[in-house]
Design an enzyme around this catalytic site. Structure first.
Site, PDB file in Angstrom:
ATOM      1  N   HIS A   1       1.818   7.187  -0.701  1.00 44.46           N
ATOM      2  CA  HIS A   1       0.956   6.289   0.158  1.00 44.46           C
ATOM      3  C   HIS A   1      -0.251   5.869  -0.499  1.00 44.46           C
ATOM      4  O   HIS A   1      -0.923   7.003  -0.819  1.00 44.46           O
ATOM      5  CB  HIS A   1       0.940   6.884   1.753  1.00 44.46           C
TER       6      HIS A   1
ATOM      7  N   HIS B   1       0.863  -1.174  -0.039  1.00 45.17           N
ATOM      8  CA  HIS B   1      -0.013  -0.060   0.046  1.00 45.17           C
ATOM      9  C   HIS B   1       0.784   1.228  -0.012  1.00 45.17           C
ATOM     10  O   HIS B   1       0.224   2.330  -0.086  1.00 45.17           O
ATOM     11  CB  HIS B   1      -0.794  -0.011   1.369  1.00 45.17           C
TER      12      HIS B   1
END
Lengths: 78, 151
Positions: B73, B58
């Site tokens: 992110h 992620h």
């Protein structure tokens, strides 16, 4: 010394008996603790933490991009 | 010297302060922008030429030879997805070029699972003054310039 830093962070989090789980996420350590109130925020900042966020017994320590390394160094001490 | 940092995803560029996460919103790990991604399955690309120094499903960090490091992110608190819905195309330590595919994800799926899919793009350990030409409020496609980093 990387291990020494991990040791000091661990102490500032209340020591190994206070740790339920530590999970690194890129820039931060998400720490689930037995007791979040014993965390020594000043010590964590002195060790280079950019910030400390508390939400009850979950404490997030923003350590920067070395979070993964620090977390695994702390895991080694548990 | 100025480093052009490209968008990892397609969407609308917003201020980092709009991110619903204190660490990013207060630029604790560095300044940057965020991209509110288009809600459909898409490839996420590297914002610069460099080495993948950190890689999670992620989130990732690419650093160049000068030590400039960009954190991408994908969504907020998405570490809790434990990799579900993220398909990686590189390994940690790999050399990548700006625009190279790093991971495939679906912001709509992330949102449906209860997470904000907004993507902070952060110049790690930089000061805010060294970033210029922020593409705030622009609609971008992956690879379009997000900001310039004076080095």
């Amino acid at each position: 010394m990387a291990d020494e830093k991990a040791q000091k962070i661990l102490e500032a989090l209340g020591g190994r008996d206070n740790i339920i789980e530590i999970e690194p996420c890129i820039t931060r350590l998400r720490c689930e603790l037995e007791d979040g109130s014993v965390v020594d925020e000043k010590a964590l900042k002195a060790l280079g933490a950019h910030g400390v966020m508390r939400s009850g017994n979950v404490v997030q320590v923003v350590v920067g991009p070395e979070a993964d390394t620090i977390a695994s160094d702390i895991e080694d001490l548990l | 010297m100025s480093l052009r940092v490209g968008s990892p995803v397609a969407g609308r560029v917003v201020a980092l302060s709009a991110v619903p996460d204190q660490v990013f919103a207060e630029a604790m790990v560095g300044p940057g922008v965020a991209v509110e991604p288009i809600r459909s399955k898409a490839d996420v690309v590297s914002p610069l030429d460099g080495t993948v120094v950190t890689l999670h499903p992620h989130a990732f960090v690419v650093a160049n030879a000068d030590g400039a490091a960009i954190l991408v992110h994908l969504g907020i608190d998405t570490v809790k997805r434990k990799g579900e819905g993220f398909e990686l195309h590189v390994v940690k330590g790999e050399q990548v070029q700006a625009g190279q595919k790093i991971v495939t994800w679906d912001p709509a799926e992330v949102e449906a699972a209860g997470f904000a899919p907004i993507c902070p793009v952060v110049a790690l350990d930089a000061s805010a003054e060294v970033l210029g030409d922020l593409a705030l409020d622009a609609d971008v496609v992956a690879g379009d310039a997000l900001f310039d980093w004076s080095r």
